[in-house]
Design a protein around this motif. Sequence first.
Motif, short mmCIF file in Angstrom:
data_model
loop_
_atom_site.label_atom_id
_atom_site.label_comp_id
_atom_site.label_asym_id
_atom_site.label_seq_id
_atom_site.Cartn_x
_atom_site.Cartn_y
_atom_site.Cartn_z
N LYS A 12 0.85 -1.20 0.00
CA LYS A 12 0.00 0.00 0.00
C LYS A 12 0.88 1.24 0.00
N ASN A 106 -7.27 1.65 -5.93
CA ASN A 106 -7.94 1.93 -4.67
C ASN A 106 -8.48 0.63 -4.09
N ALA A 107 -8.33 0.47 -2.77
CA ALA A 107 -8.70 -0.80 -2.14
C ALA A 107 -10.15 -1.18 -2.41
N ASP A 108 -11.05 -0.20 -2.43
CA ASP A 108 -12.46 -0.53 -2.64
C ASP A 108 -12.79 -0.86 -4.10
N THR A 124 -10.30 -9.27 0.74
CA THR A 124 -11.03 -8.77 1.91
C THR A 124 -10.07 -8.20 2.94
N ARG A 127 -8.73 -4.79 2.31
CA ARG A 127 -9.68 -3.68 2.44
C ARG A 127 -10.02 -3.37 3.90
N TRP A 224 -21.23 -5.94 3.54
CA TRP A 224 -20.31 -6.57 4.48
C TRP A 224 -21.10 -7.46 5.44
#
Length: 309
Positions: A12, A106-108, A124, A127, A224
């Motif tokens: 990251k 981007n993580a999402d 998962t 994130r 989630w």
Amino acid sequence: MKPLQVAVGVVKNAAGQVLIALRDSSLHQGGLWEFPGGKVESSETAEQAMMRELKEELNLTVESAVPLITLTHQYPDRLVELHVFLVQQFSGLVKGCQGQPFRWVNADQLARYAFPAANRPILTAARLPPYYAILDDADESQLLGNLEKILSKGVKLIQARLKNLSSTAAKKFIEQAYPLCRQQGCLLLINSAVEYEGSLEVDGVHLTARHLLALDRRPENLRWLAASCHNVQELQHAQAIGVDFVVLAPVLATATHPEVDGLGWEKFAELVARSNIPVYALGGMSLASLECARQAGGQGIAAIRAFLD
């Protein structure tokens, strides 16, 4: 069958973007995106292998890394054990040393890319943040103030455990709380024991152990889904129905339940090793417990008081 040992780095950058690379079409699972890494040689640890692979593949020098998740996956032709590390401190200009394309994502947005099946729990874990705050309603008058205090500490994942509020009060609080969480980029989950009518605008549901075991499949239309677990049977059931992450408790004795023996870090690590989904440690946690949780294979820590002290 002895599993193939593979070390992986979730890298990251300062903006929170994640580095992914495209596997060569000639390789196993070729043509799919992946988190960089490779086979662990007999002469090295998993962390050493991850550092070597990132240097060889992408010209990155890892300056520090922490364990993120370890999991096993059975492909039709091989059994793989993945040792995944979170890398947030590194140097070097990224380049595909073997000509492979790479991207900062981007993580999402990771779910938009096609990854090998074994990478799904890593998506998962990549994130999820290290801290999971539980907002308890023991004192209703302090709820909003406690939420603001938690958010001020930079927590990005909160469970609203509003078991004592009336349906009307719970709905009213969530209507106040969710916009505050959105402003801070924080996910808000509602505990499944909360009583409310109609629908609530939240990011997901946290199942009690009883509600978890009553399900035989993942409920639809949930962004989630989390669950509370206390033993290997509950962990395996959570994984089987597709829960995103779990809280395992109690790890240590707590002030509220001193008569209940904690699992201890050794037993926690043993149970986490038998699970392929991210696991938070709960029970007797302080902010300083994060290192212990990570070294035991956990995603991070969950707590009520630790984020309010």
